[in-house]
Write an enzyme that holds these catalytic residues in place. Structure first.
Site, short mmCIF file in Angstrom:
data_model
loop_
_atom_site.label_atom_id
_atom_site.label_comp_id
_atom_site.label_asym_id
_atom_site.label_seq_id
_atom_site.Cartn_x
_atom_site.Cartn_y
_atom_site.Cartn_z
N HIS A 175 -1.86 2.00 -3.66
CA HIS A 175 -2.05 3.22 -2.89
C HIS A 175 -0.81 4.09 -2.97
O HIS A 175 0.29 3.62 -3.27
CB HIS A 175 -2.37 2.90 -1.42
CG HIS A 175 -1.21 2.35 -0.65
ND1 HIS A 175 -0.35 3.15 0.06
CD2 HIS A 175 -0.77 1.09 -0.47
CE1 HIS A 175 0.57 2.40 0.64
NE2 HIS A 175 0.33 1.14 0.34
N CYS A 176 -1.01 5.38 -2.72
CA CYS A 176 0.11 6.30 -2.60
C CYS A 176 0.19 6.69 -1.13
O CYS A 176 -0.11 5.90 -0.25
CB CYS A 176 -0.06 7.50 -3.52
SG CYS A 176 -1.59 8.39 -3.22
N MET A 177 0.54 7.94 -0.84
CA MET A 177 0.76 8.33 0.54
C MET A 177 -0.52 8.52 1.33
O MET A 177 -0.55 8.30 2.54
CB MET A 177 1.60 9.61 0.58
CG MET A 177 2.17 9.94 1.94
SD MET A 177 3.38 11.25 1.83
CE MET A 177 3.95 11.31 3.53
N ASP A 184 0.59 13.97 -1.80
CA ASP A 184 0.59 12.89 -2.77
C ASP A 184 1.79 12.98 -3.70
O ASP A 184 2.36 11.98 -4.10
CB ASP A 184 -0.71 12.97 -3.57
CG ASP A 184 -0.95 11.70 -4.36
OD1 ASP A 184 -1.42 11.82 -5.49
OD2 ASP A 184 -0.66 10.60 -3.85
#
Length: 641
Positions: A26-28, A639
């Site tokens: 996952h990212c932000m 992101d």
């Protein structure tokens, strides 16, 4: 049961089940899922869940956009699937080796800073009580406070065993045990008992004595043990994480609960003591040798470089390795000049924020400077950097200059820190816990006052309104800019109310999107941005706009106004036309409509608000044409952060 258990289960089911997931990270704001078969994904079902903002495919992966709590959902999916894989290309996307190393250090060390600081304050308090004669070293009070103040660093490998295990995606309890092995009571003394069998790297900075062997394999164990160290447990858990993931793949599910930790602890524990520990000692000795050499060449030059580079490193998130080096110095000798040298930095940002706060006439700038000032009090200088100093580069340079002055004073006075605590709570850390000597505290106060004086005076006397090239009222923090997609100006003049207050339930329930209600005071609608007219209803009572940046805005005047005949709303533009901000789009006779008893509540709605992380409405109860009305928080922009 986790708060996100049901959501995680739902996502797993709608992407084709756990067996369809190759890997997940996952990212932000979004999950990135690589699947065996993308045709098994039920996008409609996913997007129908009100806890999921949107889905999209990019770079061969399914992206499920959730929001800033995505990390919690990710952890729950990992728990349910047991899939800890991170894709190699995903890691590569994060940037250079240095950037990835800095990010890893940040993940591991940052969660410990709260307890590090707390213990540092207790240690400082204990030093004050000892120095003032309130307590003695053999008193129970001193012994208890000493344990509280030093517990964190003493058992640091156990704490880092947990945080590094989480960072590397392994069982955190296994990580804690591996950390505990390195600091097991009495192990350092036992491993170094008796005469050395032989030494390796003799007569070099890397010389290490061998007292014991493990099945005839030499054991090199530091005389002071691994208490307070950082690098060994990080490297041990990095290796252990890879081993654990491999074992989880090949071991039968029925044996994993005990056998995976057993094999991981056995192999990684032996590997850690026999190989990784000694290698980390070589690395640590090498870094210490370089620092010692640099200081021997010119202590002032060495620490001048440290004080100058620290604040720019914060901008790029690369300051944690420097702090790590300082913690290594602290662990080796019980004090740190490196951390002392960077201590005044936060006070320079306090000074700059205070000067700007007192100088500016902009309410918005004051609202940025004051919280940044308060954050800097506790050594959280990012709000100052991004909101006050960096937008006007000379201010940031003044902070660097102040930090150089303050750091140099502490170095010249040879006033190290004896515990780890930053900001206003850190002054007590300059009192020697052994002798109770106050002079370090005195020099610290002098250094911080000098640093603040330099920065404050330079900022104050060179301050110019609008010196950043914009009206100060438009100044936003870099963090805001990173998150901000677009400011939507007001297309009308009137009173602002919550959308939920509207009589028309189609708008009040936010079924059409997020937005605000305006009670118009003049019969005119102007363009809130540069863009295109996407839809213009024949009656002219409603218009759909799309900005050049992608915001889709619906402006709907009144309730049941669709029943009106054409002509009561005058259209100044036509559907499909390009528009400029401020141009008149529609005008109408308010008095005529009011006589006809039409409600003129006007909905101003961002119809594609589900594509944004959030939509922030103005706090003002009254707006004029082109006043700031809404701000979109763009998922794509977040992101990138």
């Amino acid at each position: 049961m986790s708060k996100y258990t049901n959501l995680a289960s739902f996502i797993i089911q709608e992407v084709g089940g756990a067996e369809n997931i190759v890997s997940i990270t996952h990212c932000m704001t979004r999950l990135r899922i690589k699947l065996k078969d993308n045709n098994k994904v039920n996008k409609e079902q996913l997007e129908s869940n009100n806890e999921i903002i949107s889905t999209q495919e990019a770079e061969g992966k399914l992206q499920v956009i959730i929001g800033t709590h995505v990390g919690d959902v990710y952890e729950e999916i990992i728990r349910q699937t047991g899939n800890h894989d991170l894709e190699e290309e995903e890691v590569e996307e994060k940037g250079s080796l240095i950037n990835r190393f800095a990010a890893t250090i940040t993940k591991i060390v940052v969660p410990t800073l709260g307890v590090l600081g707390a213990c540092g304050i207790i240690a400082g308090l204990n030093s004050v009580l000892l120095a003032t004669g309130v307590i003695t070293q053999d008193s129970g009070t001193y012994l208890l406070l000493n344990a509280m103040g030093n517990a964190c660093l003493t058992f640091f490998p156990v704490i880092l065993g947990y945080t590094s295990a989480v960072a590397f995606g392994m069982n955190p309890f296994t990580g804690m045990i591996l950390g505990a092995i390195l600091i097991f009571p009495g192990i350092a003394d036992s491993m170094n008992d008796g005469q050395p069998l032989f030494s390796i790297f003799a007569q070099t900075p890397f010389e290490m004595a061998v007292h014991k062997t493990f099945f005839n394999i030499p054991i090199v164990f530091p005389a002071m043990g691994y208490t307070s160290t950082l690098i060994p447990i990080m490297l041990v858990n990095l290796a252990a994480a890879k081993l654990e993931k491999f074992l989880n793949k090949i071991m039968p599910a029925v044996t994993r609960q005990f056998m995976v930790p057993f094999i991981t602890i056995l192999i990684a524990g032996v590997l850690g003591v026999l190989l990784i520990g000694p290698l980390s000692m070589i690395l640590q000795n090498g870094l210490q040798a370089i620092l010692t050499w640099l200081i021997s060449v010119s202590e002032i030059l060495a620490f001048a470089i440290i004080t100058l580079i620290y604040q720019p490193l914060v901008i790029f998130g690369l300051h944690w390795p420097l702090i790590t080096l300082g913690l290594m110095e602290f662990a080796a000798g019980g004090s740190s000049l490196i951390i002392a040298a960077i201590f005044p930095a936060s006070f320079t940002h306090m000074a700059s924020c205070l000067a700007v706060f007192l100088k500016t006439r902009s309410t918005k700038m004051k609202n940025i400077a004051l919280p940044a000032f308060l954050s800097a009090c506790f050594c959280i200088i990012e709000p100052s950097i991004y909101g006050v100093t960096l937008p006007v580069k000379k201010r940031f340079a003044y902070c660097m200059a102040g930090g150089l002055v303050g750091g140099s004073i502490l170095i010249l006075a040879h006033s190290p820190m004896y515990s780890v605590s930053m900001g206003v709570t850190g002054f007590m850390s300059f009192i020697s816990p052994v002798t109770g000597d106050f002079m370090g505290l005195v020099w610290c106060v002098i250094a911080c006052i000098a640093a603040m004086a330099v920065t404050f005076s330079l900022t104050w006397f060179t301050y110019r309104p609008g010196e950043d090239g914009r009206n100060e009222d438009d100044v936003l923090t870099v963090a805001d800019k990173a998150n901000q997609s677009e400011i939507i100006a007001s297309p009308m003049k009137g009173k602002v109310q919550a959308l939920s207050s509207m009589k028309d339930v189609a708008f009040s329930k936010e079924g059409m999107g997020k937005g605000v209600c305006i009670l118009p005071e003049e019969g005119k609608i102007v363009s809130p941005f540069d863009g295109t007219i996407e839809v213009l209803y024949p009656t002219g009572h409603a218009i759909g706009l799309k900005s050049n940046q992608g915001a889709q805005l619906l402006i709907h005047v009144g309730m049941d106004t669709y029943k009106l005949k054409e002509g009561l709303f005058k259209k100044h533009k036509e559907q499909g036309m390009k528009i400029k901000k401020g141009e008149t789009l529609i005008s109408f006779d308010m008095s005529t409509l009011q006589k006809m008893e039409y409600c003129l509540e006007t909905a101003v709605i961002l119809s594609n608000s589900n594509q944004y992380l959030d939509v922030i409405q103005t706090n003002n109860s009254q707006v004029n044409y082109l006043d700031e009305l809404m701000t979109t928080i763009d998922l794509k922009q977040v992101d990138k952060g």
